[in-house]
Design a protein around this motif. Structure first.
Motif, PDB file in Angstrom:
ATOM      1  N   ALA A 187       0.846  -1.201   0.000  1.00  0.00           N
ATOM      2  CA  ALA A 187       0.000   0.000   0.000  1.00  0.00           C
ATOM      3  C   ALA A 187       0.874   1.241   0.000  1.00  0.00           C
ATOM      4  O   ALA A 187       1.936   1.267   0.632  1.00  0.00           O
ATOM      5  CB  ALA A 187      -0.908   0.013   1.224  1.00  0.00           C
ATOM      6  N   ILE A 188       0.418   2.235  -0.716  1.00  0.00           N
ATOM      7  CA  ILE A 188       1.091   3.536  -0.742  1.00  0.00           C
ATOM      8  C   ILE A 188       0.118   4.546  -0.132  1.00  0.00           C
ATOM      9  O   ILE A 188      -1.003   4.706  -0.625  1.00  0.00           O
ATOM     10  CB  ILE A 188       1.417   3.977  -2.195  1.00  0.00           C
ATOM     11  N   GLY A 198       5.709   5.725  -6.323  1.00  0.00           N
ATOM     12  CA  GLY A 198       5.629   4.443  -5.616  1.00  0.00           C
ATOM     13  C   GLY A 198       4.666   3.490  -6.296  1.00  0.00           C
ATOM     14  O   GLY A 198       4.949   2.286  -6.409  1.00  0.00           O
ATOM     15  N   VAL A 199       3.545   4.012  -6.757  1.00  0.00           N
ATOM     16  CA  VAL A 199       2.570   3.163  -7.467  1.00  0.00           C
ATOM     17  C   VAL A 199       3.219   2.598  -8.730  1.00  0.00           C
ATOM     18  O   VAL A 199       3.125   1.393  -9.017  1.00  0.00           O
ATOM     19  CB  VAL A 199       1.293   3.974  -7.819  1.00  0.00           C
ATOM     20  N   LYS A 200       3.916   3.449  -9.471  1.00  0.00           N
ATOM     21  CA  LYS A 200       4.528   2.989 -10.722  1.00  0.00           C
ATOM     22  C   LYS A 200       5.583   1.906 -10.469  1.00  0.00           C
ATOM     23  O   LYS A 200       5.625   0.888 -11.161  1.00  0.00           O
ATOM     24  CB  LYS A 200       5.174   4.169 -11.470  1.00  0.00           C
ATOM     25  N   THR A 210      -2.078  -1.028  -3.663  1.00  0.00           N
ATOM     26  CA  THR A 210      -3.271  -0.309  -3.196  1.00  0.00           C
ATOM     27  C   THR A 210      -2.878   1.117  -2.848  1.00  0.00           C
ATOM     28  O   THR A 210      -1.866   1.333  -2.168  1.00  0.00           O
ATOM     29  CB  THR A 210      -3.843  -0.988  -1.929  1.00  0.00           C
ATOM     30  N   VAL A 211      -3.677   2.087  -3.295  1.00  0.00           N
ATOM     31  CA  VAL A 211      -3.466   3.480  -2.882  1.00  0.00           C
ATOM     32  C   VAL A 211      -4.406   3.795  -1.728  1.00  0.00           C
ATOM     33  O   VAL A 211      -5.599   3.458  -1.769  1.00  0.00           O
ATOM     34  CB  VAL A 211      -3.739   4.456  -4.047  1.00  0.00           C
ATOM     35  N   LEU A 212      -3.862   4.422  -0.694  1.00  0.00           N
ATOM     36  CA  LEU A 212      -4.665   4.928   0.422  1.00  0.00           C
ATOM     37  C   LEU A 212      -4.563   6.441   0.379  1.00  0.00           C
ATOM     38  O   LEU A 212      -3.547   7.022   0.744  1.00  0.00           O
ATOM     39  CB  LEU A 212      -4.127   4.380   1.749  1.00  0.00           C
ATOM     40  N   ASP A 228      -3.897  -1.485  -8.245  1.00  0.00           N
ATOM     41  CA  ASP A 228      -4.924  -2.520  -8.377  1.00  0.00           C
ATOM     42  C   ASP A 228      -6.153  -2.164  -7.539  1.00  0.00           C
ATOM     43  O   ASP A 228      -7.251  -2.650  -7.820  1.00  0.00           O
ATOM     44  CB  ASP A 228      -4.355  -3.863  -7.900  1.00  0.00           C
ATOM     45  N   ALA A 229      -5.971  -1.383  -6.498  1.00  0.00           N
ATOM     46  CA  ALA A 229      -7.083  -1.023  -5.609  1.00  0.00           C
ATOM     47  C   ALA A 229      -6.848   0.374  -5.065  1.00  0.00           C
ATOM     48  O   ALA A 229      -5.700   0.867  -5.041  1.00  0.00           O
ATOM     49  CB  ALA A 229      -7.179  -2.023  -4.462  1.00  0.00           C
ATOM     50  N   TYR A 230      -7.928   1.024  -4.621  1.00  0.00           N
ATOM     51  CA  TYR A 230      -7.843   2.433  -4.211  1.00  0.00           C
ATOM     52  C   TYR A 230      -8.885   2.678  -3.138  1.00  0.00           C
ATOM     53  O   TYR A 230     -10.061   2.374  -3.332  1.00  0.00           O
ATOM     54  CB  TYR A 230      -8.142   3.312  -5.432  1.00  0.00           C
ATOM     55  N   PHE A 231      -8.480   3.194  -2.008  1.00  0.00           N
ATOM     56  CA  PHE A 231      -9.412   3.420  -0.897  1.00  0.00           C
ATOM     57  C   PHE A 231      -9.246   4.829  -0.329  1.00  0.00           C
ATOM     58  O   PHE A 231      -8.132   5.377  -0.324  1.00  0.00           O
ATOM     59  CB  PHE A 231      -9.172   2.408   0.232  1.00  0.00           C
TER      60      PHE A 231
END
Ligand SMILES: NC(=O)c1ccc[n+]([C@@H]2O[C@H](COP(=O)([O-])OP(=O)(O)OC[C@H]3O[C@@H](n4cnc5c(N)ncnc54)[C@H](OP(=O)(O)O)[C@@H]3O)[C@@H](O)[C@H]2O)c1
Ligand SMILES: [Zn+2]
Length: 362
Positions: A187-188, A198-200, A210-212, A228-231
């Motif tokens: 998670a980032i 960081g995502v890249k 996952t992005v937070l 892949d996921a985002y919250f």
């Protein structure tokens, strides 16, 4: 601030500086040293705006020295080399990151961890070994020992590559060190300049990412960048839904945050690595750590060798930063927008805007 011209021999350099704590950046003229035998002179083309520039101009970490020319995401072209330089020649695409010397030069630092050891000379708001104050990349040229100059792969555009020199390596290094890769849930926290890199990199290394973020407003971008996921962390349900989920969390947030809540999102033996540097201490509970043998760690940029590895990896995977290019006249506005999390995803200053005859950006 009016122009300041030091009465010293050297290379006349134009840039922007802050005169005192929190002062707006204004034009500033100074001299760089004449290149020594092992020096490279770089014609700076672009410089990224890192949140650390803002923390230091506003003296949020203490100890800032003025006048300050910020900038440690430097990309440019070699214009001159000293007689003993072997690795670079005129015309090469190069970069300079967060430090321009380290104890490695005199054998007092280990190359792989040189950025953590005494003797490191940061690119600005610091001093060279001879005591000269360092002045950074919001300027048209810089003189740096060849051992601290990085090669930027020719297939990467210099403007979008500039932020790799800090934002890129700051995320690449902990992702590699803590083993982000296939089968790992990463998670980032924070989709800003550091976070979007960081995502890249986590995606390119094969991890599930996952992005937070504070809200879902950048969700489509996050997915496009490789998440892949985002919250949304403003939704309390996120913390129950994602409890015990991640092997690794990288926290890029520049402001105080409830670290205990995020530690609860780690699996047993998971690690949260702090790279964001808020200006206030964070109170921390013991339970989220002891219940799960979890670790809380920190990480700072990377060594020169690892930064070169990151640049080569970026060249091979065509990874650069998503940028908004600006003129110097916009730099103070850009600082405010970064603090307001209103940047997609890195401001990069076009150094050509320093020229007297430069056409203003529309
Ligand atoms: N350790 C190192 O080596 C190193 C190197 C470079 C920079 N840094 C530090 O890392 C931090 C981030 O730098 P950056 O250039 O990436 O900054 P940035 O572009 O401003 O990104 C920070 C992100 O944190 C989130 N955020 C901001 N305020 C928040 C708040 N009050 N609560 C929750 N989330 C918040 C935002 O993401 P969302 O909008 O997605 O929530 C924002 O985009 C800075 O403190 C900087 O000094 C450390
Ligand atoms: Zn930085």
């Amino acid at each position: 601030m009016t122009d300041v011209i030091e009465q010293q021999p050297g290379l006349l350099t134009k840039g922007y500086a802050a005169a005192s704590t929190g002062a707006p950046l204004t034009p500033f003229t100074f001299t760089r040293r004449e290149p020594r035998a092992d020096d490279v002179v770089i014609d700076i083309k672009y410089c990224g705006i890192c949140h650390s520039d803002i923390h230091q101009v506003r003296d949020e970490w203490g100890g800032s020295v003025f006048p300050m020319v910020p900038g440690h995401e430097i990309a440019g072209i070699v214009s001159r080399v000293g007689a003993a330089v072997t690795k670079f020649k005129t015309g090469d695409h190069v970069g300079v990151g967060c430090f321009v010397d380290s104890g490695r030069s005199d054998g007092s630092a280990t190359a792989a961890i040189e950025q953590y050891q005494p003797g490191v000379a940061f690119t600005y708001n610091s001093t060279e070994k001879d005591g000269t104050p360092t002045l950074g990349g919001y300027s048209d040229k810089i003189v740096v020992k060849e051992d601290y100059v990085l090669r930027i792969p020719e297939n990467l555009p210099l403007d979008a590559a500039a932020p790799l020199l800090c934002a890129g390596i700051t995320l690449y290094s902990p992702l590699k060190h803590w083993g982000a890769g296939p089968g790992k849930n990463v998670a980032i926290i924070g989709l800003g300049g550091l976070g979007h890199m960081g995502v890249k990199y986590a995606h390119a290394l094969g991890a599930h990412v996952t992005v937070l973020s504070q809200s879902l407003s950048k969700q489509a971008d996050g997915k496009r960048l490789g998440a892949d996921a985002y919250f949304a962390t403003s939704d309390k349900a996120t913390f129950t839904k994602l409890a015990n989920t991640f092997d690794l969390i990288i926290n890029t947030v520049s402001a105080p945050l409830d670290w205990s809540a995020y530690l609860g999102l780690l699996k047993i033996d998971g690690t949260m690595v702090v790279v964001g540097i808020p200006d206030a201490p964070i109170p921390l509970g013991a339970f989220p750590l002891v219940r799960g043998r979890r670790s809380l760690a920190g990480s700072m940029i990377g060594s020169i060798a690892e930064t070169q590895e990151m640049l080569d990896f970026s060249g091979a995977h065509n990874i650069v930063s998503d940028i908004e290019t600006i003129d110097f006249s916009y730099v103070n506005k850009a600082f405010d927008r970064v603090v307001a999390s209103d940047v997609r995803y890195r401001f990069v200053i076009d150094i050509a805007s320093l020229r007297d005859d430069a056409a203003p950006r529309p």
